[in-house]
Scaffold this active site. Structure first.
Site, PDB file in Angstrom:
ATOM      1  CG  ASP A 141      -1.936   0.864   1.200  1.00  0.00           C
ATOM      2  OD1 ASP A 141      -2.618   1.815   0.875  1.00  0.00           O
ATOM      3  OD2 ASP A 141      -3.212  -0.070   1.159  1.00  0.00           O
ATOM      4  CG  HIS A 214      -5.665   3.634   0.826  1.00  0.00           C
ATOM      5  ND1 HIS A 214      -5.364   2.713   0.706  1.00  0.00           N
ATOM      6  CD2 HIS A 214      -6.515   3.772  -0.054  1.00  0.00           C
ATOM      7  CE1 HIS A 214      -6.093   2.114  -0.205  1.00  0.00           C
ATOM      8  NE2 HIS A 214      -7.207   2.796   0.325  1.00  0.00           N
ATOM      9  CB  SER A 544      -9.297   0.455  -0.074  1.00  0.00           C
ATOM     10  OG  SER A 544      -8.928   0.014  -1.561  1.00  0.00           O
TER      11      SER A 544
END
Length: 768
Positions: A141, A214, A544
């Site tokens: 990520d 994220h 996600s």
């Protein structure tokens, strides 16, 4: 004379055009791009003593200046480099070169979810923390923010034996940033820098540090430690913990502000395999392409062959059909659903009617007095001004008013910023048919709320019909025990699987809407550069978010059953998933307000407690995947690319995708010649499966439910008896149908039960 002059000018212009075209074409040919070079490991010339020398010699034969960005050991046998088109073409023709793959850029697609999933009530059923702490979850990520309490290692023992990971040093990141919880952190940046130039370390950390948020969110969702008193501005307050709080985590930063580049992703997966992760979580995706051309599919295959469970996000392309990413059958593909928590906001119109929306706004409230209301499409000079894109609103018509903005085209929080900069004091974000009644809450920079489609239409109709429309927006906070829940999120990508229609995807759904988890200290909760608020937790949505839920749950199952294969773990999660509420009604699709189907939720919503004791599993080994490639009519060359193996399909065998041992069934059927009932010619297809006993044994009986009236399903045999652990038994299912209108989908469910366990498989029929 004029004619001669005109002809002369035409000739001059043509010469200029072709000259520029030739120069531009030459520049294009001379421009360098990144390529991943697959080498044929099994045919290295004898003149080379090692593969690295062979790689270097091959590269130097086409370019004196090119250098290798990475060399790969697992995902592919080869390297990545920068070449011109001509150099790449020349290299591809050399002996020992399997494929020169152009760089592809991929995109990135909690306090309540443990309770919602039943993990707080099942401590006696869950594996001991010592077992769970031997599992390492690797997250591919945007990196990690290591100072968070969610990464506290209090109570954890030594790092698992055999772990080879490192804590790489870089900008604002050193070896002490890792601990017994965060056992590894790497950054892979060479592909990104080769394409876009050196990292600007004033805006982006050249290290594993997460500047986006994220990666920190997904990592702490999967395996974050328990943190009491967590919230976002007081919302969703409680104890935040990842799905597997005793598991170890490792971050592989491959995504940067400019995207996620295939060469870096490949290197990240390669390192994760080397380091010894047990679970690999990737909330990344792109368009579906042949497995041997898809680096995520190739990397996941290699990881799976090393015993690593791989979960990926299904994508955020819903509710349109056929929008899935990551559909390889060795990958667990996760869609998104809601949980039983939301964040209500009330919009009261001047006509006295009130509509309920959602928002995470906690700043200064609007005046309780009615505020003028306008539709963005009526206060803009832009043809798409109704979307509230930057600089699209006319300040003189917006100042002091609440603006209605349609969802789509730009980030939701950015629309609010556009309204605020134009002088607006509030925003109502309205859904269209595509988003249905889905409510995604956001931490807006001004008083704002999102509305479902029905309320959106009502608010617009009032605004258009009233001479002086007004509204107020008020915010309620956190609301629990929301029903129905879960529902399938509108944005969650849907099947069917157009790449391999006989493999049903997504595999299952997990919480992915309004999920709270750890956040970076670099940016505010909106991610906008003007957002100066700093938080330790953030609430965001997407597949996600659902992917790391399954990654963490897979770590729990792995801890309980260390010997289970990735396929066995996926099967346990799928066959124990639920598809109905306690009322017996099917889980709803929020986009249409109707029952969802296996093309929306796969096997259903994950149930981690049931997954620990599934009774039977559909297992698969590397050989099964190789046979799957043969069923797809892959050549030896294509199998080498996809699987890094020198494997030849046996011409004497009859390979069938229908016989691949998957926990679900997708049955594409051709209509008979008379579409719409003109012919009664029956068509049939047979599927074969193998069940493995992972429980105490017993006799299982098959049953079929929700059977479409024009399909006959025959299961043979109808009972299976198991007496030994890991004993295997096979069965076949024959689907027979008469003609149906083209484009019609139907669904059924096959269940094996011994009275204590229910091993359920969805069946999706599609007629073409």
């Amino acid at each position: 004379m004029k004619i001669l002059i005109l002809k002369f000018l035409q000739i001059v212009l043509l010469l200029i055009f072709y000259g520029r075209h030739t120069i531009a074409e030459k520049k294009t040919q001379d421009a360098k791009k990144t390529y991943i070079v697959h080498m044929d490991k099994f045919n290295m010339p004898e003149s080379f003593s090692d593969h690295l020398s062979w790689y270097d010699s091959s590269l130097k034969s086409v370019s004196d200046s090119a250098e290798m960005l990475y060399t790969y050991n697992h995902v592919v046998h080869g390297f990545s480099t920068r070449l011109t088109n001509q150099e790449a073409e020349t290299l591809s023709k050399q002996p020992g070169i399997l494929y020169v793959m152009p760089e592809v850029r991929y995109e990135l697609h909690t306090t309540r979810t443990p309770q919602f999933l039943g993990l707080d009530k099942a401590t006696t059923l869950l594996p001991a923390s010592k077992q769970q702490s031997q599992v390492v979850i690797g997250v591919i990520d945007t990196g990690v923010w290591p100072e968070l309490q969610s990464l506290d290692d209090t109570g954890l023992g030594p790092v698992p034996r055999g772990w080879k990971g490192e804590c790489e040093i870089g900008t604002n990141f050193n070896s002490s940033s890792c601990n017994r919880k965060l056992v590894g952190a790497r950054f892979l940046v060479k592909g990104y820098e080769a394409a876009l130039g050196p990292i600007d370390e004033k805006t982006e950390s050249r290290s594993p540090r997460d500047d986006d948020g994220h990666g920190t969110h997904t990592l702490t969702t999967a395996g974050g430690s328990a943190v009491q008193g967590a919230s976002l501005f007081g919302l969703a307050s409680g104890t935040a913990r990842g799905m597997a709080p005793q598991a170890r985590v490792a971050a592989y930063k491959v995504c940067w502000l400019g995207g996620c580049f295939a060469s870096d992703i490949t290197a990240g997966i390669d390192k994760a395999i080397d380091d010894g992760v047990n679970v690999l979580s990737m909330s990344i995706g792109g368009t579906s392409t042949d497995y041997y051309r898809d680096i995520i599919a190739i990397g996941a295959f290699t990881a799976t062959s090393h015993g690593i469970f791989v979960s990926t996000s299904a994508g955020n392309g819903g509710p349109s059909p056929g929008t899935l990413s990551n559909v390889a059958p060795w990958i667990t593909t996760v869609g998104a659903g809601t949980i039983d928590r939301d964040f209500p906001a009330y919009i009261k119109l001047g006509n006295g009617k009130t509509h309920t929306g959602a928002s995470l706004y906690t700043g200064k409230p609007l005046s309780a007095s009615p505020v003028p209301l306008v539709y963005a499409g009526n206060v803009t000079n832009s043809t798409v001004g109704y979307l509230c894109i930057p600089d699209s609103l006319i300040p003189s018509l917006v100042a002091g008013k609440i603006v209605i903005c349609d969802r789509g085209g730009s980030p939701r929080v950015e629309k609010g910023l556009v309204v605020k900069r134009a002088g607006g004091v509030g925003m109502i974000l309205t859904n269209n048919e595509e988003y249905g009644e889905e409510l995604v809450a956001d931490p807006h920079l001004l008083p704002a709320a999102a509305l479902g489609q029905k309320s959106s239409e009502a608010v617009k109709n009032y605004t258009f019909s009233s001479p002086n429309p007004t509204a107020t927006i008020s915010f309620v906070g956190t609301h629990l025990q929301v029903q129905p829940s879960p529902v399938v999120a509108a944005f969650s990508s849907r099947g069917p699987n157009f790449l391999t229609p006989q493999i049903l995807k997504p595999d299952l759904i997990a919480p992915g809407v309004n999920i709270i988890a750890g956040w970076t200290g670099k940016v505010g909760p909106t991610g906008l550069t003007v957002d100066t608020r700093h938080v330790n937790f953030n609430i965001i949505s997407g597949t996600s978010m659902s992917c790391p839920h399954v990654s963490g749950l897979a770590a729990i199952v792995k801890g309980a059953h260390p010997k289970w294969s990735p396929a066995a773990i996926r099967s346990a999660l799928m066959t124990t998933a639920y598809r109905t509420y306690k009322t017996g009604q099917t889980i709803e699709d929020i986009a249409i307000g109707q029952p969802a189907t296996p093309f929306d939720f796969g096997a259903g919503h994950v149930d981690p407690v049931a997954a620990l004791d599934p009774g039977l599993v559909y297992d698969a080994k590397v050989d099964d995947y190789l046979n799957f490639f043969c069923a797809l009519n892959y050549s030896q060359f294509q199998i080498r690319l996809a699987a890094r193996r020198d494997f030849t399909c046996d011409s004497r065998k009859h390979y069938r995708v229908e016989d691949f041992n998957y926990p679900s069934f997708a049955v594409p059927l051709e209509t008979a010649s008379g579409i719409g009932g003109g012919s009664n010619k029956a068509t049939s297809v047979r599927y074969r499966r193998i069940l493995t006993n992972v429980g105490s044994g017993g006799t299982y009986k098959a049953s079929v439910s929700s059977l479409p009236p024009s399909v006959k399903i025959m299961v043979e045999p109808q009972t299976l008896s198991f007496t030994q652990l890991y004993e295997k038994k096979s069965y076949t299912v024959t689907f027979t149908t008469t003609s149906m209108p083209s484009g019609t989908n139907s669904f059924a469910y096959l269940e094996w039960s011994d009275g204590n366990h229910k091993v359920a498989s969805p069946i999706a029929f599609s007629w073409t």
